[in-house]
Design a protein around this motif. Structure first.
Motif, PDB file in Angstrom:
ATOM      1  N   PRO A  27       0.839  -1.206   0.000  1.00  0.00           N
ATOM      2  CA  PRO A  27       0.000   0.000   0.000  1.00  0.00           C
ATOM      3  C   PRO A  27       0.874   1.257   0.000  1.00  0.00           C
ATOM      4  CG  PRO A  27      -0.654  -1.515   1.759  1.00  0.00           C
ATOM      5  CD  PRO A  27       0.655  -2.012   1.212  1.00  0.00           C
ATOM      6  N   ILE A  28       0.449   2.257  -0.761  1.00  0.00           N
ATOM      7  CA  ILE A  28       1.227   3.496  -0.830  1.00  0.00           C
ATOM      8  C   ILE A  28       0.347   4.700  -0.562  1.00  0.00           C
ATOM      9  CG2 ILE A  28       1.073   3.543  -3.360  1.00  0.00           C
ATOM     10  CD1 ILE A  28       4.061   4.734  -3.090  1.00  0.00           C
ATOM     11  N   TYR A  29       0.868   5.580   0.293  1.00  0.00           N
ATOM     12  CA  TYR A  29       0.178   6.823   0.655  1.00  0.00           C
ATOM     13  C   TYR A  29       0.994   7.960   0.068  1.00  0.00           C
ATOM     14  CZ  TYR A  29      -2.075  10.351   3.654  1.00  0.00           C
ATOM     15  OH  TYR A  29      -2.774  11.442   4.125  1.00  0.00           O
ATOM     16  N   ILE A  30       0.388   8.741  -0.829  1.00  0.00           N
ATOM     17  CA  ILE A  30       1.108   9.835  -1.485  1.00  0.00           C
ATOM     18  C   ILE A  30       0.747  11.135  -0.768  1.00  0.00           C
ATOM     19  CG2 ILE A  30       1.557  11.022  -3.673  1.00  0.00           C
ATOM     20  CD1 ILE A  30       0.697   8.353  -5.066  1.00  0.00           C
ATOM     21  N   ALA A  31       1.652  11.596   0.087  1.00  0.00           N
ATOM     22  CA  ALA A  31       1.373  12.729   0.973  1.00  0.00           C
ATOM     23  C   ALA A  31       0.997  14.000   0.210  1.00  0.00           C
ATOM     24  CB  ALA A  31       2.570  12.979   1.890  1.00  0.00           C
ATOM     25  N   ASP A  32       1.715  14.312  -0.873  1.00  0.00           N
ATOM     26  CA  ASP A  32       1.425  15.546  -1.619  1.00  0.00           C
ATOM     27  C   ASP A  32       0.025  15.509  -2.236  1.00  0.00           C
ATOM     28  OD1 ASP A  32       3.936  16.381  -0.937  1.00  0.00           O
ATOM     29  OD2 ASP A  32       4.818  16.138  -2.921  1.00  0.00           O
ATOM     30  N   LYS A  33      -0.335  14.351  -2.783  1.00  0.00           N
ATOM     31  CA  LYS A  33      -1.668  14.200  -3.402  1.00  0.00           C
ATOM     32  C   LYS A  33      -2.766  14.355  -2.341  1.00  0.00           C
ATOM     33  CE  LYS A  33      -3.983  10.374  -4.942  1.00  0.00           C
ATOM     34  NZ  LYS A  33      -3.995   9.016  -5.440  1.00  0.00           N
ATOM     35  N   GLU A  34      -2.562  13.726  -1.193  1.00  0.00           N
ATOM     36  CA  GLU A  34      -3.558  13.811  -0.113  1.00  0.00           C
ATOM     37  C   GLU A  34      -3.635  15.231   0.450  1.00  0.00           C
ATOM     38  OE1 GLU A  34      -5.676  11.564   0.292  1.00  0.00           O
ATOM     39  OE2 GLU A  34      -4.676   9.891  -0.695  1.00  0.00           O
ATOM     40  N   ALA A  35      -2.495  15.912   0.528  1.00  0.00           N
ATOM     41  CA  ALA A  35      -2.482  17.302   1.014  1.00  0.00           C
ATOM     42  C   ALA A  35      -3.322  18.180   0.088  1.00  0.00           C
ATOM     43  CB  ALA A  35      -1.053  17.823   1.107  1.00  0.00           C
ATOM     44  N   LYS A  36      -3.135  18.017  -1.229  1.00  0.00           N
ATOM     45  CA  LYS A  36      -3.909  18.812  -2.196  1.00  0.00           C
ATOM     46  C   LYS A  36      -5.399  18.517  -2.076  1.00  0.00           C
ATOM     47  CE  LYS A  36      -0.067  19.295  -5.336  1.00  0.00           C
ATOM     48  NZ  LYS A  36       0.777  18.416  -6.117  1.00  0.00           N
ATOM     49  N   ALA A  37      -5.729  17.227  -1.910  1.00  0.00           N
ATOM     50  CA  ALA A  37      -7.144  16.841  -1.773  1.00  0.00           C
ATOM     51  C   ALA A  37      -7.744  17.466  -0.512  1.00  0.00           C
ATOM     52  CB  ALA A  37      -7.275  15.321  -1.733  1.00  0.00           C
ATOM     53  N   LEU A  38      -7.002  17.421   0.595  1.00  0.00           N
ATOM     54  CA  LEU A  38      -7.492  17.998   1.853  1.00  0.00           C
ATOM     55  C   LEU A  38      -7.623  19.517   1.766  1.00  0.00           C
ATOM     56  CD1 LEU A  38      -5.518  15.809   4.405  1.00  0.00           C
ATOM     57  CD2 LEU A  38      -8.008  15.951   4.253  1.00  0.00           C
ATOM     58  N   MET A  39      -6.725  20.154   1.026  1.00  0.00           N
ATOM     59  CA  MET A  39      -6.791  21.609   0.864  1.00  0.00           C
ATOM     60  C   MET A  39      -8.056  22.023   0.108  1.00  0.00           C
ATOM     61  SD  MET A  39      -2.747  22.214   0.154  1.00  0.00           S
ATOM     62  CE  MET A  39      -2.411  23.955   0.258  1.00  0.00           C
ATOM     63  N   ASN A  40      -8.567  21.112  -0.719  1.00  0.00           N
ATOM     64  CA  ASN A  40      -9.818  21.373  -1.445  1.00  0.00           C
ATOM     65  C   ASN A  40     -11.043  20.956  -0.644  1.00  0.00           C
ATOM     66  OD1 ASN A  40      -9.339  22.632  -4.044  1.00  0.00           O
ATOM     67  ND2 ASN A  40      -8.157  20.818  -4.540  1.00  0.00           N
ATOM     68  N   ARG A  41     -10.907  19.934   0.191  1.00  0.00           N
ATOM     69  CA  ARG A  41     -12.047  19.300   0.859  1.00  0.00           C
ATOM     70  C   ARG A  41     -12.326  19.848   2.259  1.00  0.00           C
ATOM     71  NH1 ARG A  41     -10.268  13.816   0.275  1.00  0.00           N
ATOM     72  NH2 ARG A  41      -9.553  13.892   2.409  1.00  0.00           N
ATOM     73  N   SER A  42     -11.280  20.124   3.012  1.00  0.00           N
ATOM     74  CA  SER A  42     -11.429  20.493   4.425  1.00  0.00           C
ATOM     75  C   SER A  42     -11.858  21.956   4.585  1.00  0.00           C
ATOM     76  CB  SER A  42     -10.108  20.253   5.164  1.00  0.00           C
ATOM     77  OG  SER A  42     -10.105  20.923   6.404  1.00  0.00           O
ATOM     78  N   LYS A  43     -12.998  22.147   5.232  1.00  0.00           N
ATOM     79  CA  LYS A  43     -13.501  23.513   5.482  1.00  0.00           C
ATOM     80  C   LYS A  43     -12.550  24.278   6.410  1.00  0.00           C
ATOM     81  CE  LYS A  43     -18.471  22.807   4.757  1.00  0.00           C
ATOM     82  NZ  LYS A  43     -18.547  21.394   4.371  1.00  0.00           N
ATOM     83  N   VAL A  44     -11.966  23.575   7.379  1.00  0.00           N
ATOM     84  CA  VAL A  44     -11.038  24.204   8.329  1.00  0.00           C
ATOM     85  C   VAL A  44      -9.799  24.709   7.596  1.00  0.00           C
ATOM     86  CG1 VAL A  44      -9.591  23.835  10.378  1.00  0.00           C
ATOM     87  CG2 VAL A  44     -11.860  22.795  10.257  1.00  0.00           C
ATOM     88  N   ILE A  45      -9.204  23.857   6.756  1.00  0.00           N
ATOM     89  CA  ILE A  45      -8.006  24.263   5.996  1.00  0.00           C
ATOM     90  C   ILE A  45      -8.359  25.437   5.084  1.00  0.00           C
ATOM     91  CG2 ILE A  45      -6.371  23.575   4.188  1.00  0.00           C
ATOM     92  CD1 ILE A  45      -6.289  20.784   5.438  1.00  0.00           C
ATOM     93  N   LYS A  46      -9.486  25.333   4.380  1.00  0.00           N
ATOM     94  CA  LYS A  46      -9.915  26.416   3.472  1.00  0.00           C
ATOM     95  C   LYS A  46      -9.994  27.749   4.214  1.00  0.00           C
ATOM     96  CE  LYS A  46     -12.673  24.679  -0.368  1.00  0.00           C
ATOM     97  NZ  LYS A  46     -13.950  24.448  -0.965  1.00  0.00           N
ATOM     98  N   ARG A  47     -10.673  27.734   5.354  1.00  0.00           N
ATOM     99  CA  ARG A  47     -10.857  28.967   6.119  1.00  0.00           C
ATOM    100  C   ARG A  47      -9.497  29.556   6.534  1.00  0.00           C
ATOM    101  NH1 ARG A  47     -12.974  27.159  10.647  1.00  0.00           N
ATOM    102  NH2 ARG A  47     -11.179  27.699  11.919  1.00  0.00           N
ATOM    103  N   LYS A  48      -8.616  28.688   7.032  1.00  0.00           N
ATOM    104  CA  LYS A  48      -7.311  29.153   7.510  1.00  0.00           C
ATOM    105  C   LYS A  48      -6.413  29.647   6.366  1.00  0.00           C
ATOM    106  CE  LYS A  48      -7.131  26.563  11.832  1.00  0.00           C
ATOM    107  NZ  LYS A  48      -6.450  25.499  12.585  1.00  0.00           N
ATOM    108  N   LEU A  49      -6.492  28.987   5.208  1.00  0.00           N
ATOM    109  CA  LEU A  49      -5.677  29.426   4.062  1.00  0.00           C
ATOM    110  C   LEU A  49      -6.173  30.762   3.527  1.00  0.00           C
ATOM    111  CD1 LEU A  49      -4.933  26.125   2.080  1.00  0.00           C
ATOM    112  CD2 LEU A  49      -3.399  27.407   3.579  1.00  0.00           C
ATOM    113  N   ILE A  50      -7.497  30.967   3.542  1.00  0.00           N
ATOM    114  CA  ILE A  50      -8.045  32.261   3.113  1.00  0.00           C
ATOM    115  C   ILE A  50      -7.626  33.360   4.089  1.00  0.00           C
ATOM    116  CG2 ILE A  50     -10.198  33.573   2.800  1.00  0.00           C
ATOM    117  CD1 ILE A  50     -11.355  30.939   1.510  1.00  0.00           C
TER     118      ILE A  50
END
Length: 195
Positions: A27-50
């Motif tokens: 099994p492989i976990y691609i950290a950069d891909k998951e980070a990008k997905a979370l940056m689009n999906r997570s309301k908390v991350i979105k709010r903080k990045l804005i």
């Protein structure tokens, strides 16, 4: 669960090597891909990045990657602030993912393990290297970017020599068949260590 870090500079081909390990049943976990997905999906991350970058951080509800890249490229403080928002969420996501895995070991692909002093999070680390000219050509073909931009990214990353010194295993990825052969040998060596 044994956690193997898979790292390498831009254009080294670590994702291709990761896919090969996946074909071996790892099994492989691609950290950069998951980070990008979370940056689009997570309301908390979105709010903080804005809050950090302003409304332009998102365009039409999606992460505005070119804008963020231009902001953080030469601003280490801003990059660190962004990482402090995103990395804890990625770490939590990885821990949840890890609990669902059933394999002798897993691989976590992350571009900047050594740059962020995260080697302690891994049982072993595999670094993928390749000749710089080849890396530059790969990234230009993949991203349609300029040679100068790729060179400046390489200059901001730790050198291959420093990475090799800190790694348990190294894969030279100038030739894919040779690189796969090295990966297979490493897979066997890891399985032996786990016996």
């Amino acid at each position: 669960m044994v956690i193997i870090g898979l790292t390498g500079g831009i254009g080294s081909g670590k994702t291709t090597i990761g896919k090969y390990f996946k074909s071996l049943g790892i099994p492989i976990y691609i950290a950069d891909k998951e980070a990008k997905a979370l940056m689009n999906r997570s309301k908390v991350i979105k709010r903080k990045l804005i809050e950090l970058f302003g409304e332009s951080a998102y365009k039409d509800g999606k992460l505005n990657r070119p804008y963020l890249a231009s902001k953080i490229f030469n601003d280490k403080i801003l990059l660190d602030k962004m990482n402090a928002i995103v990395h804890p969420k990625v770490t939590a996501h990885f821990k949840r993912w890890l609990k669902k895995q059933n394999a002798p070991y897993i691989i976590k692909e992350a571009a900047i393990i050594f740059e962020n002093n995260l080697e302690h999070q891994y049982d072993y680390i595999i670094t993928v290297i390749a000749d710089e000219d080849l890396r530059i050509d790969r990234v230009i073909r993949r991203d349609g970017t300029s040679k100068e931009k790729v060179k400046s990214i390489i200059a901001n990353q730790l050198s291959d020599i420093e990475k090799i010194h800190k790694s348990d295993f190294v894969i030279m990825n100038n030739d894919l068949d040779e690189a796969k052969s090295q990966a297979k040998d490493i897979h066997s060596a890891i399985l032996q260590k786990l016996d």
